[in-house]
Design a protein around this motif. Sequence first.
Motif, PDB file in Angstrom:
ATOM      1  N   PHE A 229      -5.649   6.403  -0.560  1.00 33.77           N
ATOM      2  CA  PHE A 229      -4.276   6.502  -0.089  1.00 33.77           C
ATOM      3  C   PHE A 229      -3.338   6.833  -1.255  1.00 33.77           C
ATOM      4  O   PHE A 229      -2.473   7.716  -1.153  1.00 33.77           O
ATOM      5  CB  PHE A 229      -3.844   5.195   0.578  1.00 33.77           C
ATOM      6  CG  PHE A 229      -2.514   5.275   1.279  1.00 33.77           C
ATOM      7  CD1 PHE A 229      -2.425   5.760   2.569  1.00 33.77           C
ATOM      8  CD2 PHE A 229      -1.350   4.870   0.647  1.00 33.77           C
ATOM      9  CE1 PHE A 229      -1.204   5.838   3.229  1.00 33.77           C
ATOM     10  CE2 PHE A 229      -0.126   4.942   1.288  1.00 33.77           C
ATOM     11  CZ  PHE A 229      -0.049   5.429   2.581  1.00 33.77           C
TER      12      PHE A 229
ATOM     13  N   ASP B  68       0.043  14.032   3.826  1.00 32.07           N
ATOM     14  CA  ASP B  68      -0.214  14.227   2.393  1.00 32.07           C
ATOM     15  C   ASP B  68      -1.164  15.385   2.163  1.00 32.07           C
ATOM     16  O   ASP B  68      -0.915  16.260   1.319  1.00 32.07           O
ATOM     17  CB  ASP B  68      -0.816  12.948   1.786  1.00 32.07           C
ATOM     18  CG  ASP B  68       0.187  11.813   1.690  1.00 32.07           C
ATOM     19  OD1 ASP B  68       1.387  12.078   1.837  1.00 32.07           O
ATOM     20  OD2 ASP B  68      -0.252  10.671   1.466  1.00 32.07           O
TER      21      ASP B  68
ATOM     22  N   VAL C 209     -10.022   2.394   0.398  1.00 31.33           N
ATOM     23  CA  VAL C 209      -8.917   2.967   1.183  1.00 31.33           C
ATOM     24  C   VAL C 209      -7.644   3.026   0.339  1.00 31.33           C
ATOM     25  O   VAL C 209      -6.907   4.030   0.363  1.00 31.33           O
ATOM     26  CB  VAL C 209      -8.678   2.140   2.465  1.00 31.33           C
ATOM     27  CG1 VAL C 209      -7.373   2.560   3.145  1.00 31.33           C
ATOM     28  CG2 VAL C 209      -9.845   2.308   3.435  1.00 31.33           C
ATOM     29  N   TYR C 210      -7.369   1.967  -0.432  1.00 34.11           N
ATOM     30  CA  TYR C 210      -6.189   1.940  -1.301  1.00 34.11           C
ATOM     31  C   TYR C 210      -6.217   3.084  -2.308  1.00 34.11           C
ATOM     32  O   TYR C 210      -5.209   3.759  -2.538  1.00 34.11           O
ATOM     33  CB  TYR C 210      -6.117   0.601  -2.039  1.00 34.11           C
ATOM     34  CG  TYR C 210      -5.504  -0.535  -1.253  1.00 34.11           C
ATOM     35  CD1 TYR C 210      -5.090  -0.374   0.060  1.00 34.11           C
ATOM     36  CD2 TYR C 210      -5.330  -1.788  -1.833  1.00 34.11           C
ATOM     37  CE1 TYR C 210      -4.523  -1.415   0.768  1.00 34.11           C
ATOM     38  CE2 TYR C 210      -4.755  -2.837  -1.139  1.00 34.11           C
ATOM     39  CZ  TYR C 210      -4.358  -2.647   0.160  1.00 34.11           C
ATOM     40  OH  TYR C 210      -3.787  -3.684   0.855  1.00 34.11           O
TER      41      TYR C 210
ATOM     42  N   CYS D 177      -0.343  -5.293  -3.697  1.00 34.22           N
ATOM     43  CA  CYS D 177      -1.011  -4.727  -2.512  1.00 34.22           C
ATOM     44  C   CYS D 177      -2.000  -5.696  -1.877  1.00 34.22           C
ATOM     45  O   CYS D 177      -2.235  -5.656  -0.670  1.00 34.22           O
ATOM     46  CB  CYS D 177      -1.748  -3.440  -2.885  1.00 34.22           C
ATOM     47  SG  CYS D 177      -0.656  -2.072  -3.197  1.00 34.22           S
TER      48      CYS D 177
ATOM     49  N   VAL E 148      -1.557   9.981   5.512  1.00 32.91           N
ATOM     50  CA  VAL E 148      -2.635  10.686   4.812  1.00 32.91           C
ATOM     51  C   VAL E 148      -2.742  12.119   5.312  1.00 32.91           C
ATOM     52  O   VAL E 148      -2.908  13.066   4.525  1.00 32.91           O
ATOM     53  CB  VAL E 148      -3.978   9.947   4.981  1.00 32.91           C
ATOM     54  CG1 VAL E 148      -5.137  10.808   4.460  1.00 32.91           C
ATOM     55  CG2 VAL E 148      -3.955   8.610   4.261  1.00 32.91           C
TER      56      VAL E 148
ATOM     57  N   VAL F 236       0.829  -1.207   0.000  1.00 35.62           N
ATOM     58  CA  VAL F 236       0.000   0.000   0.000  1.00 35.62           C
ATOM     59  C   VAL F 236       0.863   1.257   0.000  1.00 35.62           C
ATOM     60  O   VAL F 236       0.477   2.292  -0.579  1.00 35.62           O
ATOM     61  CB  VAL F 236      -0.960  -0.007   1.212  1.00 35.62           C
ATOM     62  CG1 VAL F 236      -0.193   0.075   2.523  1.00 35.62           C
ATOM     63  CG2 VAL F 236      -1.956   1.149   1.118  1.00 35.62           C
ATOM     64  N   LEU F 237       2.048   1.207   0.600  1.00 41.63           N
ATOM     65  CA  LEU F 237       2.909   2.385   0.663  1.00 41.63           C
ATOM     66  C   LEU F 237       3.572   2.679  -0.683  1.00 41.63           C
ATOM     67  O   LEU F 237       4.163   3.739  -0.869  1.00 41.63           O
ATOM     68  CB  LEU F 237       3.974   2.209   1.744  1.00 41.63           C
ATOM     69  CG  LEU F 237       3.411   2.094   3.163  1.00 41.63           C
ATOM     70  CD1 LEU F 237       4.504   1.739   4.147  1.00 41.63           C
ATOM     71  CD2 LEU F 237       2.735   3.387   3.589  1.00 41.63           C
TER      72      LEU F 237
ATOM     73  N   MET G  61      -0.540   4.814   8.520  1.00 43.18           N
ATOM     74  CA  MET G  61      -1.296   5.194   7.325  1.00 43.18           C
ATOM     75  C   MET G  61      -2.114   6.453   7.582  1.00 43.18           C
ATOM     76  O   MET G  61      -2.208   7.334   6.717  1.00 43.18           O
ATOM     77  CB  MET G  61      -2.206   4.043   6.887  1.00 43.18           C
ATOM     78  CG  MET G  61      -1.469   2.887   6.233  1.00 43.18           C
ATOM     79  SD  MET G  61      -2.575   1.538   5.746  1.00 43.18           S
ATOM     80  CE  MET G  61      -3.559   2.356   4.478  1.00 43.18           C
TER      81      MET G  61
ATOM     82  N   CYS H  75      -4.085  10.489  -2.479  1.00 40.03           N
ATOM     83  CA  CYS H  75      -3.566  11.523  -1.570  1.00 40.03           C
ATOM     84  C   CYS H  75      -2.048  11.662  -1.704  1.00 40.03           C
ATOM     85  O   CYS H  75      -1.509  12.784  -1.752  1.00 40.03           O
ATOM     86  CB  CYS H  75      -3.935  11.197  -0.127  1.00 40.03           C
ATOM     87  SG  CYS H  75      -5.679  11.428   0.279  1.00 40.03           S
ATOM     88  N   GLY H  76      -1.357  10.524  -1.755  1.00 40.73           N
ATOM     89  CA  GLY H  76       0.099  10.563  -1.860  1.00 40.73           C
ATOM     90  C   GLY H  76       0.565  11.207  -3.148  1.00 40.73           C
ATOM     91  O   GLY H  76       1.472  12.057  -3.143  1.00 40.73           O
TER      92      GLY H  76
ATOM     93  N   THR I  72       6.560   7.064   2.381  1.00 41.74           N
ATOM     94  CA  THR I  72       7.061   7.602   3.647  1.00 41.74           C
ATOM     95  C   THR I  72       8.400   8.314   3.471  1.00 41.74           C
ATOM     96  O   THR I  72       8.757   9.170   4.275  1.00 41.74           O
ATOM     97  CB  THR I  72       7.218   6.485   4.699  1.00 41.74           C
ATOM     98  OG1 THR I  72       7.991   5.415   4.135  1.00 41.74           O
ATOM     99  CG2 THR I  72       5.877   5.950   5.135  1.00 41.74           C
TER     100      THR I  72
END
Length: 407
Positions: free
Chosen positions: A250, A178, A246-247, A212, A175, A31-32, A171, A253-254, A267
């Motif tokens: 996420f 982000d 959520v994925y 993921c 967010v 996910v990251l 997480m 947003c990133g 990160t």
Amino acid sequence: MDHETPLLSSKRASKLQTLGNIIVTVVGTGVLGLPFAFRIAGWVAGSLGVAIVGISTYYCMLLLVWCRDKLASEEPLVESRSYGDLGYRCYGILGRYLTEFIIVVAQCAGAIAYLVFIGQNLDSVFQKYGPSLASYIFMLVPVEIGMSWIGSLSALAPFSIFADVCNVLAMGIVVKEDVQVALEDGFSFRERTAITSNIGGLPFAAGMAVFCFEGFGMTLALENSMKDKAKFPKLLAQTFSGITLVYILFGLCGYMAFGEETRDIVTLNLPRSWSSLSVQVGLCLGLMFTFPIMLHPINEIVEGKLKIIRRNNNDSIRLGKITVYISRAIVVVVLAVIASFVPEFGVFASFVGSTLCAMLSFVLPATFHLKLFGSSLCLWQKVLDYIVLISGLFFAVYGTYNTIVGI
């Protein structure tokens, strides 16, 4: 005989417990890397890709459940609980060996991804102090060997819970950071790529998305552990809908926050503040404690093969503790050595997702379904299975080709 690890307790799980088990087994480090995948594919293509992968993975999980149910109705006295057992019942001993081989390699790849992730983040946090990325990886070896010697997963449960708490908090903070960065910089959707003009980047991003959705090999164990199995498909659909949403958020947003500067582990983009450093250290601790759970299926299969060798040599079937300790230590050391040569988390995650995960999550379930149900399937089901099968094979071939070209 089931050669895979009984990762879940034989005690029947409630709906809430099964929900927790699904989330724990599906959500992982991949996910990251999603914001980076969105940067490669574009935010529209990335969102659609994650949604398609989520739906496809859910469908293939159902295929496994349907296949096992069919076998259970034909042989009620024989209970096929594992992926390997299903492979055996479809294609005999070769099917078992192929399935177990893919599971072992996929678990090894996931464990290596954990080590690379930890190494890159620790290198980012303590960059002033000089040790190389490989040094951080090998510093973990004694700890991971000691934890791999813990005999039961129940004893590792507190570590797993701690890891889940770390991941959720991390997480959430990511967010928050982000959104804060995006608002401060005043981004615009027009400034971000919607759909990439580089078509070759789409399979790369798709491989990241596939990576993921971890834990596919746990599908049958999850379904078998539930008290009311009839509710499993609906619960699985609801859980996958939530995880997929959520994925997407996420990844979105990133990418919106960092644009073309988005790194393969989001990160690493965070400003050097106490909150971001705590996120990175917390994630590393969480993965460090989750790592032994990743090794469990590998150790179970390896030790099962060692028992067969001892039996063929007329030795005692029971493995001595020293043999078990040595074999588990060797597994950790070998994975650490391989991890020290992996260049980047994003490239490695995409390769694993587009090859091993695609084979395990798409190719094998579709093949099993076509084999077991055959002529009883209607045309649209056959077409759908073949689309999944061909897509999975394409990703496997492309992932291998892309890695060779990259090298």
